[in-house]
Design an enzyme around this catalytic site. Structure first.
Site, short mmCIF file in Angstrom:
data_model
loop_
_atom_site.label_atom_id
_atom_site.label_comp_id
_atom_site.label_asym_id
_atom_site.label_seq_id
_atom_site.Cartn_x
_atom_site.Cartn_y
_atom_site.Cartn_z
N ASP A 1 0.81 -1.21 0.00
CA ASP A 1 0.00 0.00 0.00
C ASP A 1 0.84 1.26 0.00
O ASP A 1 0.65 2.16 -0.82
CB ASP A 1 -0.93 0.00 1.21
N ARG B 1 -1.10 1.87 16.93
CA ARG B 1 -1.55 2.99 16.09
C ARG B 1 -1.42 4.37 16.76
O ARG B 1 -0.98 5.32 16.11
CB ARG B 1 -2.98 2.75 15.61
N ASP C 1 -8.01 1.06 10.83
CA ASP C 1 -6.83 1.90 11.06
C ASP C 1 -7.02 3.34 10.60
O ASP C 1 -6.41 4.26 11.16
CB ASP C 1 -5.60 1.29 10.38
N SER D 1 -2.53 -9.26 3.77
CA SER D 1 -2.37 -8.01 4.51
C SER D 1 -1.90 -8.37 5.92
O SER D 1 -2.65 -8.98 6.69
CB SER D 1 -3.70 -7.25 4.56
#
Length: 420
Positions: A14, A95, A124, A176
């Site tokens: 990504d 995160r 996310d 992923s």
């Protein structure tokens, strides 16, 4: 002079795709930032060169592994926070710290925006953006997955190939994944079909499958001080050493693999495979110590707090006043959570083999079937009478109610019955 954007860069598909896309669609100087939260040398190797080759003007690689463990993992462990009774929150915990680093570098570089590679269907995007808003609401946010025409990982691979960017994987291998010192998650491809059994030997990276785990059990001891792990098998270790050691031991014995259908923040369900070998051992040991050190009411209320804490963390609200307040409550409960927990590990199973603490509320002279000086069996009768008083009163009321009904509504057939 071009304006600057800070890109959360991992070197994966990504974010590799995002760099040329940003250059083609925005007049930005791209500053790539990789935040090391323990994802391992494989992901960090040659990262700067890859980012520059893809079009970034500058690359930061920030090592925050110890801060991640001490300021995010340990507070979550002390809370016993588990999302939907299974997920140990591995991705969620990293995160807010990653966002914090991105904001710090954006302010240092004078950037006007932060860009992330989270998809428009995932959690996310919420976690990154809520953290950024909490730390610096003036920063703009660029989320390519909500803007571009790329619809799949296959499209992203084709996009990169068309621009001469070499990728170390194919569409058939493009799971992923998110890895840090606490866990490794797997999503995508055949995992998205909940009717299929997962080929764990093909998927897992941190852990054995039970069939390949050792045939001999291993005993493990973890020591805690005020809810924080400080020793493994009697050896004092720092936070990073503890996690590395327990990940290796737990992974060897196939501990902590979860196949989960979870409810995402954005309303849909998703399937993920999570490996948390060391974290599972820590949760098991910490909970055992709390059972012996906390009184019933505190433990019961803390269980409610744990569920709310997990929801806040999962939903990207780490920097909220409520999460901070809950952490203060949790810290107050951990003052006596000090002691040692022994566990037996065998082919995916982790069973308790002994818990000791100077603050234990378990008292053998009271709890034993053998009568001790501190407990008189005759006291139980009065306790039960008082404890059961509401039930006794209700039973008397129902009896009286029944008698009243009988008197008010006699049996209509009784008067017609012959007396014999």
């Amino acid at each position: 002079m071009a304006k600057k954007v800070v890109l959360a860069y991992s070197g994966g598909l990504d974010t590799t795709t995002i760099i040329p896309w940003l250059k083609e669609n925005y007049d930005y100087e791209i500053i790539a930032v990789c935040v090391n939260v323990g994802q391992g040398i494989d992901e960090l190797d040659n990262l700067e060169a890859k980012a520059i080759q893809s079009g970034a003007s500058k690359v930061y690689v920030k090592d925050v592994v110890e801060e991640f463990i001490e300021s995010y993992i340990w507070p979550t462990l002390k809370a016993n926070a588990i999302y939907e009774n299974q997920y140990l929150l591995g991705t969620c915990m990293a995160r807010p710290l990653i966002a914090k680093v991105l904001v710090d570098i954006a302010e240092l570089e004078g950037a006007e925006a932060i860009c992330h590679g989270a998809t428009g269907k995932g959690n996310d995007q919420v976690r990154f953006e809520l953290a950024i808003k909490a730390l610096n609401p003036d920063l703009k946010i660029v989320a390519p997955w909500r803007l571009w025409d790329i619809k799949s990982r296959e499209d992203a691979i084709e996009y990169c190939h068309a621009r001469g960017i070499n990728l170390p994987f194919t569409a058939e291998q493009s799971y992923s994944r998110d890895k840090n010192i606490w866990h490794l998650s797997h999503e995508g491809l055949e995992i998205e079909d909940p009717t299929m059994e997962t080929d764990y030997k093909k998927i897992l990276k941190m852990s054995n499958v039970p069939e390949d785990a050792p045939d001999t059990p291993e005993y493990l001891t973890i020591d805690f001080e005020a809810g924080i792990p400080v020793k493994v098998n009697g050896v004092s270790m720092n936070a990073l050493e503890i996690m590395e050691t327990l990940n290796k031991i737990g992974g060897t014995h196939a501990i902590g693999t979860v196949d989960l259908i979870e409810n995402r923040i954005v309303g849909m369900k998703s399937r993920g495979i999570y490996e948390t070998p060391g974290g599972t051992l820590l949760y098991k040991a910490h909970e055992a110590l709390e059972h012996i050190c906390l009184d019933r009411d505190t433990y019961s209320f803390k269980s409610i707090v744990a569920e709310k804490f997990a929801d806040l963390l999962y939903n990207g609200q780490w920097f909220s006043p409520l999460r901070e307040a809950l952490s203060q409550f949790v810290d107050s409960t951990q003052e006596t959570v000090t002691g040692s927990v022994k566990m037996k590990l065998y082919k995916g199973n982790c069973t308790l083999a002994g818990t000791t603490s100077a603050y234990a509320l378990y008292n053998a002279s009271i709890s034993s079937f053998t009568t001790g000086d501190l407990y008189n069996h005759h006291d139980a009768e009065g306790f039960i009478n008082l404890y059961g008083l509401p039930m006794t009163v209700r039973a008397l009321m129902k009896r009286a109610e029944g008698e009243v009904k009988k008197a008010a509504f006699p049996d209509p057939d009784r008067g017609n019955q012959e007396i014999r």
